[in-house]
Design an enzyme around this catalytic site. Structure first.
Site, mmCIF file in Angstrom:
data_model
loop_
_atom_site.group_PDB
_atom_site.id
_atom_site.type_symbol
_atom_site.label_atom_id
_atom_site.label_comp_id
_atom_site.label_asym_id
_atom_site.label_seq_id
_atom_site.Cartn_x
_atom_site.Cartn_y
_atom_site.Cartn_z
ATOM 1 N N LYS A 30 0.743 -1.231 0.036
ATOM 2 C CA LYS A 30 0.096 -0.012 -0.104
ATOM 3 C C LYS A 30 0.792 1.226 0.065
ATOM 4 C CE LYS A 30 -1.392 1.924 3.687
ATOM 5 N NZ LYS A 30 -2.038 2.716 4.837
ATOM 6 N N ASN A 31 1.933 1.266 0.817
ATOM 7 C CA ASN A 31 2.872 2.306 0.862
ATOM 8 C C ASN A 31 3.673 2.765 -0.246
ATOM 9 O OD1 ASN A 31 1.530 2.958 3.529
ATOM 10 N ND2 ASN A 31 3.199 2.075 4.723
ATOM 11 N N CYS A 124 -4.213 8.417 10.092
ATOM 12 C CA CYS A 124 -4.079 8.142 11.451
ATOM 13 C C CYS A 124 -3.609 9.075 12.505
ATOM 14 C CB CYS A 124 -3.318 6.606 11.546
ATOM 15 S SG CYS A 124 -4.003 5.419 10.577
ATOM 16 N N ARG A 129 2.663 14.651 13.280
ATOM 17 C CA ARG A 129 3.269 14.390 12.158
ATOM 18 C C ARG A 129 3.268 15.755 10.943
ATOM 19 N NH1 ARG A 129 -0.524 9.163 10.133
ATOM 20 N NH2 ARG A 129 1.562 8.571 8.886
ATOM 21 N N ASP A 311 5.903 1.311 11.383
ATOM 22 C CA ASP A 311 4.753 0.819 11.344
ATOM 23 C C ASP A 311 4.507 -0.772 11.914
ATOM 24 O OD1 ASP A 311 3.392 2.827 10.103
ATOM 25 O OD2 ASP A 311 3.634 1.861 8.035
ATOM 26 N N ARG A 402 -8.251 -0.440 5.744
ATOM 27 C CA ARG A 402 -7.332 0.461 5.038
ATOM 28 C C ARG A 402 -6.088 -0.029 4.824
ATOM 29 N NH1 ARG A 402 -6.656 5.950 8.107
ATOM 30 N NH2 ARG A 402 -4.922 6.081 6.320
#
Length: 430
Positions: A30-31, A124, A129, A311, A402
């Site tokens: 996904k990233n 999130c 961030r 993560d 997600r």
């Protein structure tokens, strides 16, 4: 929380205590997919992405791209994209606010049409961030950047070029700068992020016609082209998904084989699993994991790649909560990323936060009703529930959807007793 049309919410119900066993193919990352989707805005030529993860975050990014001018079509797990022209240069809050990764379309708009307006990102919530490194990079490259009430506007007054020295490695900031100079610009990025997902974006840009040197190092040089082409590209496997299943197998003291994986992207995790006493066999694109029944406690510090991934920090914490003895976990990337701690405690985990270091006293966990507050906190609760005695019910399935594709079916394939149920929402009193 994921809501259905009938006003009901989803929960994930897991009956723990069964060691995971079996084989899985790791899905694409996904990233890596999200910045590559943003990069498709750079070219008027068609793009085909092979094996794209079918996740809510990908759908959100596609909604944003469609708003900006992209036509797209799914063909199974293959995605066709075409942006003959940019129709809008404003990425509004109602789209960007759903997911932080969408912020990097700003650089792509700046490159393609010379301007872009974007709202502060959402996603999130687990500590600060900021986007200051994104702004710093674009200004260092010569863009005019103005912020007004949470919206950023950037304009290109000359070809973007320069040397960007990041204050710290930043995945999003590095990707933002790479996209901004891809059309006619040139940049040297110092203290660039070295994550595999950044490398994958660089390889995709190279396919389009951008010259990229130094991928995988702290200094990256990019020279853009006056016009970019199209092509067909395959996204790398998801190292975070792979790591989650390995830690789930470790927590349940099971044995699994992962296929279509990049073991070299998981060096830091595999090293920790070996330190704990687990057995690993590794090939070019596969990992076979067999848990020891008596694992050792660990000290884990999440940090920038090639260090232990932030993560996976909540997820390794859930695993360590099952390991007798005292472990310690800290996170240099997001020092306050501990939204999972309170929920793990509901399952009997003994966790103590001291000076931004989490002390974990391992023990047997028990089932409980818990709630995922972000994607990887949700992954942590799944790992804990799989190892726990009794039944756990996890709210916040929206977050799991997600980040984890086909989670229920993939866990069932490994022998887990898991199911998704709907529960009625309580009516709020006026």
């Amino acid at each position: 929380m994921m809501l259905t049309d009938s006003g009901r919410s989803k929960i994930l119900r897991i009956e723990g205590g069964s060691p995971l066993s079996g084989e899985l193919r790791v899905y694409p990352a996904k990233n890596a997919a999200l910045p590559i989707l943003a990069a498709s805005l750079l070219t008027p030529e068609p793009i085909t992405l092979v094996e794209v993860p079918r996740l809510r975050d990908v759908e959100v990014m596609l909604e944003l791209l469609a708003h900006l001018g992209t036509h797209y079509q799914w063909e199974g797990r293959t995605l066709h994209l075409h942006t003959p022209e940019i129709r809008n240069t404003h990425a509004p809050y109602e789209l960007v606010g759903q997911m932080r990764a969408s912020f990097i379309v700003w650089g792509a708009l700046l490159a393609r049409v010379g301007e872009g307006r974007i709202s502060l990102p959402g996603g999130c919530a687990f500590g600060a961030r900021p986007v200051d490194q994104h702004v710093k990079a674009l200004r260092a490259l010569g863009a005019e950047v103005v912020e007004e009430e949470g919206t950023f506007y950037a304009r290109r007054v000359r070809p973007l070029s320069g040397r960007v020295v990041f204050d710290l490695p930043t995945v999003g900031g590095t990707e933002q700068a790479m996209l901004a100079v891809a059309l006619g610009g040139e940049a040297t990025l110092v203290q660039a992020a070295m994550e595999p997902e950044v490398e994958d974006l660089g390889r995709f840009l190279s396919m389009l016609g951008v010259e990229v040197r130094g991928l995988g190092s702290a200094i990256v040089h990019i020279r853009g082209a006056s016009r970019l082409g199209g092509g067909r590209y395959r996204i790398i496997p998801d190292r975070i998904e792979a790591g989650t299943y390995l830690l789930a197998a470790a927590a349940t003291r099971g044995a699994i084989t992962l296929r279509e994986v990049r073991p070299d992207h998981l060096d830091a995790l595999l090293d920790k699993l070996r330190q704990a006493g687990h057995r690993l066999e590794v090939g070019p694109d596969w990992i076979h994991f067999t848990a020891t029944k008596d694992p050792l406690p660990l000290f884990v510090e999440a940090r920038e790649y090639p260090g232990f991934p932030t993560d996976l920090q909540p997820i390794v914490t859930a695993y360590l909560a099952t390991v007798p003895g005292q472990s310690a976990v800290s996170d240099r990337v997001y020092p306050d990323r501990f939204t999972h701690v309170g929920e793990l405690a509901r399952m009997g985990a003994e966790l103590y936060l001291r000076d931004r270091t989490l002390l974990v006293q391992g023990r047997r966990l028990h089932g409980a009703q818990v709630k995922a507050l972000d994607i990887r906190a949700g992954g942590a609760l799944v790992v804990a529930a799989l190892s726990a005695e009794g039944v756990s019910e996890i709210e916040g399935v929206y977050f799991l959807e997600r980040g984890y594709e086909d989670l229920e079916e993939r866990l069932k394939a490994l022998g887990a007793r898991v199911g998704v149920a709907e529960v009625a929402l309580a009516q709020a009193a006026d």
